[in-house]
Design a protein around this motif. Structure first.
Motif, short mmCIF file in Angstrom:
data_model
loop_
_atom_site.label_atom_id
_atom_site.label_comp_id
_atom_site.label_asym_id
_atom_site.label_seq_id
_atom_site.Cartn_x
_atom_site.Cartn_y
_atom_site.Cartn_z
N GLU A 437 0.84 -1.22 0.00
CA GLU A 437 0.00 0.00 0.00
C GLU A 437 0.86 1.26 0.00
OE1 GLU A 437 -4.20 -1.21 2.07
OE2 GLU A 437 -2.48 -0.90 3.40
N ARG A 438 1.97 1.24 0.75
CA ARG A 438 2.86 2.40 0.73
C ARG A 438 3.45 2.61 -0.65
NH1 ARG A 438 4.32 0.22 5.83
NH2 ARG A 438 6.13 -0.82 4.93
N GLY A 439 3.79 1.48 -1.31
CA GLY A 439 4.32 1.59 -2.67
C GLY A 439 3.28 2.12 -3.64
N LEU A 440 2.02 1.72 -3.45
CA LEU A 440 0.96 2.17 -4.35
C LEU A 440 0.69 3.67 -4.21
CD1 LEU A 440 -1.63 -0.75 -4.12
CD2 LEU A 440 -0.29 -0.07 -6.11
N GLN A 443 2.29 5.47 -6.87
CA GLN A 443 1.91 5.08 -8.22
C GLN A 443 0.69 5.87 -8.67
OE1 GLN A 443 3.58 2.68 -10.00
NE2 GLN A 443 5.00 2.17 -8.35
N PRO A 444 0.50 6.05 -9.98
CA PRO A 444 -0.70 6.74 -10.47
C PRO A 444 -1.94 5.89 -10.20
CG PRO A 444 0.55 5.79 -12.29
CD PRO A 444 1.41 5.65 -11.08
N ASN A 445 -3.07 6.56 -10.01
CA ASN A 445 -4.33 5.88 -9.75
C ASN A 445 -4.94 5.46 -11.09
OD1 ASN A 445 -6.69 4.88 -8.77
ND2 ASN A 445 -7.57 6.85 -8.17
N ASN A 446 -4.79 4.20 -11.42
CA ASN A 446 -5.33 3.72 -12.69
C ASN A 446 -5.93 2.33 -12.48
OD1 ASN A 446 -3.11 1.93 -12.61
ND2 ASN A 446 -1.83 3.36 -13.79
N GLU A 447 -6.34 1.71 -13.55
CA GLU A 447 -6.99 0.40 -13.47
C GLU A 447 -6.08 -0.65 -12.84
OE1 GLU A 447 -7.76 -2.12 -17.12
OE2 GLU A 447 -9.79 -1.35 -16.77
N TYR A 448 -4.79 -0.59 -13.17
CA TYR A 448 -3.83 -1.56 -12.66
C TYR A 448 -3.64 -1.43 -11.14
CZ TYR A 448 0.69 -3.85 -11.83
OH TYR A 448 1.70 -4.64 -11.35
N THR A 449 -3.43 -0.20 -10.68
CA THR A 449 -3.21 0.00 -9.24
C THR A 449 -4.48 -0.24 -8.43
OG1 THR A 449 -3.57 2.38 -9.54
CG2 THR A 449 -1.29 1.60 -9.59
#
Length: 868
Positions: A437-440, A443-449
């Motif tokens: 979760e910290r790594g996410l 990351q950009p908020n997209n379908e993958y994340t």
């Protein structure tokens, strides 16, 4: 799915043209053919494979060969290769087994082995089967399959195991029966005459007897050590000086000798040896791909002729491998000579070659060695989570990665957590999910994340389930459904399975069935056998609750078929379900067998998981059914002590329920009532009231329970409430009302053969059933149950007879007798300390002792252990 067979694993290695004459050993092998099995056990480098290949090329018997590797720890793969090996003798042998193995849901391995053994029996010619490198097998299921084959194979077949360590087969029993032929280090070690022949004739040296004697003494007849010494001696101007200084620690000697051997080769051969050492097996095309050249096969043949620790794997000499020690040291030197970038390129080329040839595991392993994280992750997704060989490879790689790498790819943290949960481990999983979760957050908020967030939520439903946190399961499941991609079927299946458990605990059986049906459908679409097993077990438990026992039994058996012979802990619940159903059907022997199998699987969970408690309660219940009150009390006391020691609070009520049944049988009525009240066990309170001749109090408790069961359509509780109400009313002398309540219970009880439900209520139920017959209430279940009351009550406790110890318990007992501590026993038998203690506790209970000293003395007096 059919397993691709690597033909080189089935090839009998070609004997060398110049070898030491080991006629005595060959004679020992030949004489051992009148026994069932030959065991050739010694560390690496003692010439096991060379000896056996020489023998097989001399004997007239039909013979088959199988070289095992780590991937053969998969029982279905092992069996597939076993059949393929035997087909080198008779091509039609085992074809039906092959077809069964290719089915989507293969039959149980024991059934397949029975079919294979029957086919072997029809072949009258004597045959030999050699399993080389059996020490790589670490899966108990494969060991069990080998034991079954060994026990039942026809006399025309002889089995040979070549291994570095003793296999998990009953060696002591085989020795006692005269069925075991053994060759060990003392047999395989070169004596002085053989060392002389090897050094002077095979290796072409001309050493005096005194020099040979020194080498033989300092190598202790170790064949590989002598070969290393001989290679180093070739070209030495002063061999005597070399031999005089030939001493020191084993590893240092090898380092020195191998460096001397390598220095005598041409630069081209040295480069080839070093760069191909990254491969476990070599063939020309693979080496060409790794080295970007076209003449690898001829170089392999040249190295073979030079005796440079290379082993031909087939008679065509197309596939080879290096001696393990040679390979290890070559890799050490390779890491010193190549840059990291050059080493990575070798592994990447190997990975691509393996992937092109559909060898995903090998492709993955070389991708990890190349530190190609993206490619390794892509290959990892193609590997099933529940296959042992794949799981260990993935876990080892993930554990080796620094946190900085994992933080950059949160998906790896999620995969890491998911694999641990599949392995039945919960410790440290939440920390990995939080790291993801910290790594996410970076990351950009997209379908993958968003899908990764859904995977994290689905993983948390499993953690919450192990901790019985019902509301957390529901909340995390809803979050998983909101975030998971619609096509992420495996994680959606997992979330539905966990949600079903929460609904089941809340008594929402309709919602439970919907969630389980969804989990089964999704896992089938995703070909996710692991979650399909979990969801199917849940469906079986729901069917049990709904008194669909025949369907539940079929569901549990289907689960065992899905799992095959892989020792997955999760199938303990299917075995336990079959134990409960067998118990209801009054098949106490089958119930005990299933409960014992369930317990062995449950003990494989990590410490802190309470799965084994229910298994031991089932075993105590069976003792109670046998009227063995003392045995039931011992087991119940020990189980409760362990539950309190580990704060298994969720199991206290279930323990109390069985404790109350025992107290009622012991006529300790006030204790039973107090325990039922403290745990708020309503049905037990009613039973206690009846036992204390308070039927009115029992009716007051039971009436709302019956109404609730009727309203919610809970047939299991309805039968229980109606039976107890019938007993309460007959105790008041209201026979007509008692019969009416019994009439409500009987159809469901009869349809599911709930014999023990009636028997466990004891003499009061016997009298009620007799009364029912006089009132023209006839039922096949009543007819079946009534004779069993007298039989059941006449069974005497067997306190004077010692309950049979399992093979694993005997192994633990032997270690205890040898004076090893719990920790040492765990290390020697590859068990956790927790599991060792559980086994020790069971041993004490069965031997009716309280400590180690008493256990050993009692076992010796009974002949379980030999007298000192």
């Amino acid at each position: 799915m059919a397993i691709a067979i690597l033909a080189t694993k089935l090839m009998i290695p070609s004997p060398r043209t110049s070898v030491v004459n080991r006629s005595q050993l060959l004679a020992l092998l030949q004489r051992g053919l009148d026994r069932r099995i030959t065991l050739v056990a010694a560390p690496a480098g003692f010439g096991k494979t060379t000896l056996l290949s020489t023998w097989l090329h001399q004997t007239s018997h039909a013979k088959a060969w199988l070289t095992l590797d780590q991937r053969d720890n998969d029982p279905l793969r092992w069996l597939s290769y076993l059949v393929a090996a035997l087909q080198t003798i008779e091509p039609t042998l085992g074809q039906s087994v092959q077809q069964a193995l290719q089915a989507a849901q293969p039959a149980p391995s024991e059934q397949l082995l029975v079919s294979l053994i029957n086919e072997i029996h029809r072949i009258k010619q004597p045959m030999l089967l050699v399993l080389d490198d059996y020490h790589v097998i670490e899966n108990q299921a494969v060991d069990d399959m080998l034991n079954f084959l060994l026990e039942h194979m026809p006399n025309s077949m002889h089995l040979v195991l070549a291994t570095r360590e003793d296999p998990q087969i009953p060696l002591a029993r085989l020795r006692a029966r005269g069925q075991l032929n053994e060759l060990r280090v003392a047999d395989l070690r070169f004596n002085l005459a053989e060392s002389s022949e090897f050094l002077n004739t095979v290796m072409g040296l001309h050493l005096p007897d005194q020099a040979i004697a020194k080498l033989e003494t300092r190598t202790e007849g170790w064949v590989a050590g002598l070969q290393l010494a001989a290679l180093s001696l070739q070209g030495q101007h002063d061999p005597n000086s070399f031999i005089e200084t030939f001493s020191g620690q084993h590893q240092f000697i090898l380092d020195y000798l191998l460096s001397e051997v390598l220095h005598q080769q041409t630069p081209a051969i040295q480069a080839f040896l070093l760069q191909t050492s990254i491969l476990e097996r070599m063939t020309g095309p693979l080496c060409d791909a790794v080295l970007n050249q076209t003449n690898s096969q001829s170089i392999l043949a040249q190295i073979d002729q030079a005796h440079l620790f290379i082993v031909a794997l087939d008679q065509q000499r197309a596939w080879y491998r290096y001696h393990q020690l040679f390979s290890d040291l070559l890799r050490q030197r390779l890491a010193q000579q190549l840059t990291q970038q050059e080493l990575v390129a070798l592994h990447q080329r190997a990975s691509h070659w393996y992937q092109q040839h559909d060898l995903v595991l090998e492709a993955f392993q070389h991708a990890t060695l190349a530190h190609d994280y993206q490619r390794a992750e892509e290959l990892m997704i193609q590997m099933p989570l529940h296959a042992n060989g794949f799981v260990s490879a993935m876990l080892n790689w993930l554990a080796s990665l620094p946190n900085t790498v994992l933080d950059q790819q949160p998906s790896l943290w999620v995969r890491y957590a998911a694999i641990l949960l599949v392995m039945g481990q919960t410790s440290g999983v939440e920390a990995k999910l939080q790291a993801a979760e910290r790594g996410l957050e970076q990351q950009p908020n997209n379908e993958y994340t968003r899908d990764l967030s859904g995977q994290i939520a689905a993983a948390r439903t499993t953690i919450a389930l192990t901790q019985y946190q019902i509301e957390t399961i529901i909340g995390q499941a809803q979050r998983a459904f909101a975030y998971l991609h619609p096509h992420n079927l495996p994680f959606r299946a997992t979330a539905n399975w966990a949600l079903a458990y929460a609904y089941q605990v809340r008594g929402e059986r309709h919602n439970t069935k919907l969630a389980l049906s969804q989990a089964i459908e999704l896992s089938q679409q995703a070909n996710d056998t692991f979650t399909l097993i979990l969801a199917s077990i849940g469906m079986g438990q729901l069917q049990e609750s709904n008194l669909e026992l025949y369907r539940a039994a079929a569901t549990y058996r289907h689960v065992l078929q899905l799992a095959g012979e892989q020792p997955q802990q999760i199938i303990y619940e299917a075995q336990l379900g079959l134990a409960r159903i067998s118990y209801q059907w009054n098949d106490l022997a089958a119930a005990e067998q299933h409960a014992q199998q369930s317990l062995q699987l449950a003990l494989q969970y990590e410490q802190g998981i309470d799965r084994f408690i229910l298994c031991e309660l089932m075993l105590a219940q069976i003792k109670l059914a046998h009227n063995d009150l003392a045995g039931a009390k011992r087991l119940l006391d020990q189980t409760e002590q362990l539950a309190r020691q580990h704060n298994f609070n969720q199991r206290f009520a279930e323990i109390a329920h069985l404790r109350i049944q025992l107290l009622l049988r012991e006529t300790k009525l006030s204790n039973a009532k107090q325990l039922a009240t403290s745990h708020q066990l309503a049905f037990c309170q009613a039973q206690s009231a009846l036992a204390q001749a308070q039927p009115a109090a029992a009716i007051a408790i039971l009436t709302p329970l019956q109404q609730q069961a009727q309203a919610n359509n809970w047939p299991d509780q309805l039968v229980q409430a109606c039976c107890l109400l019938a007993l309460a009313y007959v105790a008041q002398g209201q026979n007509a009302q008692a019969i009416e309540w019994l009439k409500q219970a009987l159809p469901l009880a009869e349809a599911n053969q709930l014999i023990r439900t009636l028997l466990d209520y004891g003499p009061a139920m016997q009298q009620l059933l007799q009364l029912a017959q006089t009132h023209s209430l006839h039922s096949s279940l009543i007819d079946q149950a009534l004779p069993l009351f007298n039989h059941s009550s006449s069974i005497k406790p067997q306190a004077k007879q010692v309950e049979r110890l399992s093979e694993r318990e005997i192994e633990v007992l032997q270690q205890i007798a040898a004076g090893y501590t719990d920790r040492e026993i765990g290390e020697r038998l590859y068990l956790s300390i927790y599991t060792v203690k559980v086994h020790a506790r069971n041993i004490y209970a069965k031997l009716e002792v309280t400590n180690r000293t008493q256990a050993v003395a009692r076992a010796r007096s009974l002949g379980i252990l030999p007298q000192t």
